[in-house]
Design a protein around this motif. Structure first.
Motif, short mmCIF file in Angstrom:
data_model
loop_
_atom_site.label_atom_id
_atom_site.label_comp_id
_atom_site.label_asym_id
_atom_site.label_seq_id
_atom_site.Cartn_x
_atom_site.Cartn_y
_atom_site.Cartn_z
N ILE A 1 -0.17 3.98 7.68
CA ILE A 1 -0.36 3.46 6.52
C ILE A 1 -1.79 2.37 6.49
O ILE A 1 -2.32 2.45 5.43
CB ILE A 1 0.81 2.87 6.22
N ALA A 2 -1.92 1.97 7.59
CA ALA A 2 -3.28 1.01 7.71
C ALA A 2 -4.36 1.99 7.53
O ALA A 2 -5.51 1.53 7.25
CB ALA A 2 -3.34 0.36 9.24
N ALA A 3 -4.33 3.28 7.85
CA ALA A 3 -5.38 4.14 7.55
C ALA A 3 -5.58 4.62 6.22
O ALA A 3 -6.65 5.26 5.80
CB ALA A 3 -5.47 5.24 8.56
N ALA A 4 -4.66 4.57 5.33
CA ALA A 4 -4.38 5.09 4.26
C ALA A 4 -5.67 4.21 3.32
O ALA A 4 -5.66 3.22 3.65
CB ALA A 4 -3.25 4.86 3.56
N PRO A 5 -6.01 4.90 2.20
CA PRO A 5 -6.86 4.42 1.34
C PRO A 5 -6.11 2.87 0.56
O PRO A 5 -4.92 2.86 0.39
CB PRO A 5 -7.38 5.18 0.05
N LYS A 6 -6.78 2.05 0.59
CA LYS A 6 -6.28 0.59 -0.02
C LYS A 6 -5.89 0.60 -1.61
O LYS A 6 -6.57 1.76 -2.15
CB LYS A 6 -7.30 -0.48 0.11
N LYS A 7 -5.07 0.09 -2.03
CA LYS A 7 -4.77 0.15 -3.42
C LYS A 7 -4.76 -1.23 -4.14
O LYS A 7 -4.75 -2.09 -3.24
CB LYS A 7 -3.13 0.35 -3.44
N PRO A 8 -5.19 -1.33 -5.40
CA PRO A 8 -5.34 -2.63 -5.93
C PRO A 8 -3.99 -3.24 -5.94
O PRO A 8 -2.85 -2.63 -6.33
CB PRO A 8 -5.82 -2.36 -7.18
N GLY A 9 -3.78 -4.62 -5.80
CA GLY A 9 -2.77 -5.37 -5.64
C GLY A 9 -1.83 -5.29 -4.98
O GLY A 9 -0.55 -5.48 -4.79
N GLU A 10 -2.31 -4.55 -3.88
CA GLU A 10 -1.24 -4.08 -2.63
C GLU A 10 -0.26 -5.26 -2.15
O GLU A 10 0.87 -5.22 -1.76
CB GLU A 10 -1.71 -3.07 -1.59
N ARG A 11 -0.94 -6.42 -1.89
CA ARG A 11 -0.40 -7.67 -1.29
C ARG A 11 0.71 -7.89 -2.19
O ARG A 11 1.61 -8.27 -1.80
CB ARG A 11 -1.17 -8.81 -0.90
N ARG B 1 0.80 -1.24 0.04
CA ARG B 1 -0.09 0.06 0.10
C ARG B 1 1.00 1.38 0.07
O ARG B 1 0.60 2.02 -0.78
CB ARG B 1 -1.00 -0.06 1.07
N TRP B 2 1.86 1.27 0.87
CA TRP B 2 2.69 2.50 0.93
C TRP B 2 3.66 2.60 -0.40
O TRP B 2 3.48 3.69 -1.06
CB TRP B 2 3.91 2.07 1.87
N ILE B 3 4.04 1.57 -1.12
CA ILE B 3 4.68 1.76 -2.40
C ILE B 3 3.64 2.07 -3.50
O ILE B 3 3.98 2.90 -4.37
CB ILE B 3 5.23 0.06 -2.78
N ALA B 4 2.54 1.80 -3.37
CA ALA B 4 1.35 1.68 -4.39
C ALA B 4 0.91 3.48 -4.44
O ALA B 4 0.46 3.96 -5.31
CB ALA B 4 0.36 1.02 -4.30
N HIS B 5 0.85 4.06 -3.15
CA HIS B 5 0.90 5.52 -3.13
C HIS B 5 2.00 6.46 -3.62
O HIS B 5 1.77 7.36 -4.00
CB HIS B 5 0.60 5.75 -1.71
N MET B 6 3.13 5.81 -3.81
CA MET B 6 4.31 6.65 -4.29
C MET B 6 4.11 7.11 -5.64
O MET B 6 4.31 8.39 -5.77
CB MET B 6 5.52 5.64 -4.11
N PRO B 7 3.76 6.48 -6.39
CA PRO B 7 3.52 7.05 -7.93
C PRO B 7 2.54 8.42 -7.81
O PRO B 7 2.34 8.92 -8.89
CB PRO B 7 3.02 5.82 -8.79
N HIS B 8 1.74 8.39 -6.87
CA HIS B 8 0.87 9.52 -6.77
C HIS B 8 1.35 10.61 -5.72
O HIS B 8 0.70 11.48 -5.53
CB HIS B 8 -0.67 8.94 -6.33
#
Length: 142
Positions: free
Chosen positions: A39-49, A24-31
């Motif tokens: 990070i647990a409270a951040a919006p979920k991202k597709p494929g985060e696992r 999730r942390w990594i998936a937010h980086m491109p944005h």
């Protein structure tokens, strides 16, 4: 490292790192979002696992490459424990100064409920990683 996490969880009841949250942390980086308060409270991202587990193994492979780069083919042919442990323990800088602050845990887990326990677990886990590098070098067909 993964076997250690599984064993620690079963034997000691410890809670391991959720690689989905790393993803999730990594998936937010491109944005443009590199730091979170939690990070647990951040919006979920597709494929985060998948992202998190892929990063976990990719980073581990890169750190193994660092050991080979530093020790050279000579070390790989006749591995010794010292360099492997030094690299393994040295890699704890990544979670202490990049991942934990970025995910909201603070530098070296300073914002967690039990910072010293979290630091010790990180240190032990990375020492086990170093031991795994040593064992893997011995098992490799060089």
């Amino acid at each position: 490292m993964d076997l250690w996490g599984w064993l620690r969880k079963r034997v000691f009841g410890g809670k391991g790192l959720d690689y989905g949250l790393v993803g999730r942390w990594i998936a937010h980086m491109p944005h443009g979002r590199f730091r979170h308060d939690n990070i647990a409270a951040a919006p979920k991202k597709p494929g985060e696992r998948l992202i998190g587990w892929s990063a976990h193994y990719g980073i581990g492979i890169a750190f193994a490459g660092l050991l080979i780069g530093l020790g050279g083919a000579e070390w790989a042919a006749r591995p010794t424990l010292g360099p492997a442990l030094a690299v393994g323990i040295g890699t704890v800088a990544a979670p202490f100064f990049l991942m934990q602050p970025g995910m909201g845990a603070g530098i070296a887990a300073s914002r967690t409920p039990r910072p010293n326990a979290a630091r010790l677990q990180s240190l032990l886990t990375h020492a086990v990683f170093g031991l795994g590098l040593y064992v893997a070098a011995w098992a490799a067909p060089f």
